[in-house]
Design an enzyme around this catalytic site. Sequence first.
Site, PDB file in Angstrom:
ATOM      1  N   ASP A 104      -2.543 -13.148   5.590  1.00 54.23           N
ATOM      2  CA  ASP A 104      -3.217 -13.333   6.872  1.00 54.23           C
ATOM      3  C   ASP A 104      -2.791 -12.256   7.875  1.00 54.23           C
ATOM      4  O   ASP A 104      -1.591 -12.040   8.087  1.00 54.23           O
ATOM      5  CB  ASP A 104      -2.891 -14.721   7.427  1.00 54.23           C
ATOM      6  CG  ASP A 104      -3.806 -15.135   8.569  1.00 54.23           C
ATOM      7  OD1 ASP A 104      -3.799 -14.437   9.606  1.00 54.23           O
ATOM      8  OD2 ASP A 104      -4.518 -16.143   8.438  1.00 54.23           O
ATOM      9  N   HIS A 156       2.161 -20.433   6.824  1.00 48.04           N
ATOM     10  CA  HIS A 156       1.810 -20.537   8.242  1.00 48.04           C
ATOM     11  C   HIS A 156       0.758 -21.633   8.411  1.00 48.04           C
ATOM     12  O   HIS A 156      -0.075 -21.858   7.540  1.00 48.04           O
ATOM     13  CB  HIS A 156       1.294 -19.207   8.791  1.00 48.04           C
ATOM     14  CG  HIS A 156      -0.010 -18.766   8.217  1.00 48.04           C
ATOM     15  ND1 HIS A 156      -1.230 -19.018   8.823  1.00 48.04           N
ATOM     16  CD2 HIS A 156      -0.308 -18.092   7.072  1.00 48.04           C
ATOM     17  CE1 HIS A 156      -2.200 -18.500   8.086  1.00 48.04           C
ATOM     18  NE2 HIS A 156      -1.675 -17.942   7.018  1.00 48.04           N
ATOM     19  N   CYS A 214      -3.771 -22.089   7.791  1.00 52.52           N
ATOM     20  CA  CYS A 214      -3.884 -21.180   6.647  1.00 52.52           C
ATOM     21  C   CYS A 214      -5.239 -21.369   5.965  1.00 52.52           C
ATOM     22  O   CYS A 214      -5.557 -22.461   5.486  1.00 52.52           O
ATOM     23  CB  CYS A 214      -2.759 -21.445   5.647  1.00 52.52           C
ATOM     24  SG  CYS A 214      -2.825 -20.411   4.164  1.00 52.52           S
ATOM     25  N   ARG A 243      -2.706 -12.206  10.941  1.00 51.06           N
ATOM     26  CA  ARG A 243      -2.064 -12.685  12.161  1.00 51.06           C
ATOM     27  C   ARG A 243      -0.571 -12.931  12.002  1.00 51.06           C
ATOM     28  O   ARG A 243       0.099 -13.321  12.962  1.00 51.06           O
ATOM     29  CB  ARG A 243      -2.741 -13.983  12.617  1.00 51.06           C
ATOM     30  CG  ARG A 243      -4.223 -13.856  12.921  1.00 51.06           C
ATOM     31  CD  ARG A 243      -4.890 -15.211  13.056  1.00 51.06           C
ATOM     32  NE  ARG A 243      -4.880 -15.948  11.795  1.00 51.06           N
ATOM     33  CZ  ARG A 243      -5.347 -17.178  11.642  1.00 51.06           C
ATOM     34  NH1 ARG A 243      -5.873 -17.809  12.692  1.00 51.06           N
ATOM     35  NH2 ARG A 243      -5.312 -17.782  10.464  1.00 51.06           N
ATOM     36  N   CYS A 263       1.952 -14.921   3.443  1.00 56.07           N
ATOM     37  CA  CYS A 263       0.499 -14.910   3.316  1.00 56.07           C
ATOM     38  C   CYS A 263      -0.058 -13.571   3.791  1.00 56.07           C
ATOM     39  O   CYS A 263       0.507 -12.927   4.674  1.00 56.07           O
ATOM     40  CB  CYS A 263      -0.097 -16.046   4.142  1.00 56.07           C
ATOM     41  SG  CYS A 263      -1.897 -16.198   4.000  1.00 56.07           S
TER      42      CYS A 263
END
Length: 237
Positions: free
Chosen positions: A65, A119, A122, A67, A63
């Site tokens: 993302d 994750h 999400c 993080r 992803c």
Amino acid sequence: MASEENGKDHGPSMDKVSQFLKESQDRIFVNNKAWVDSKISGDSDFFAKLSSGQKPDYLYIGCSDSRVPANEIMGLDAGEVFVHRNIANLVPNTDLNVMSVIEYAVAHLHVKHIVVCGHYICGGVQAALSNTDMGLLNPWLRGIRDVYRLHEKELDTYADPEAKYRRLIELNVLEQCRNVIKTAVVQQSYTHNGYPIVHAWVFDLKDGLLKDLKLDFEGTLKEIKKIYDLDAGPKKA
């Protein structure tokens, strides 16, 4: 005039914004220099080796993302993992970007493992669970809604919304792994070379640990090839 002047007082001045943006960019270059120094101190030939070419064993599809840093959560360094990231780690066969990455990683880099890593927490999966019009994101998120449709009976047994959300994240990863296995280049390479193996993982933001969803790669490949057999006429690597 007074109201216009008052309106200008509600936010930071453009000079302050420009200064903040400059400082945030400058910090990246300071960090970059510190990273270079740390690598050279550990191995003076690090960048000579890095510039000579890449031979990663892993393709990581994850992803976007911020993080979830791919290399760091895997404990791997630069040059050890080939990375593709998008919203909610999807592998649609109509996306030439992810299809090109898989083709290059398997046919040219000869990766031994392909990891699809989702994750928990999400935002993409959460958005797909909502009834909100997401504009341009709608056709992309439909891929996740299709996963829900495929596993509707199981997901609707969850009374706890959080548990349902987490399970959809896992099922999405498993379905994207199936999409990887449906590709001709993966099937043909595995037949002739014994790799790559496809893995389904989920990263937990709350404790930093990876969870292996234990995808049965060989069993899934056999099941998929009943319909999606693209192993005819391969070229040896």
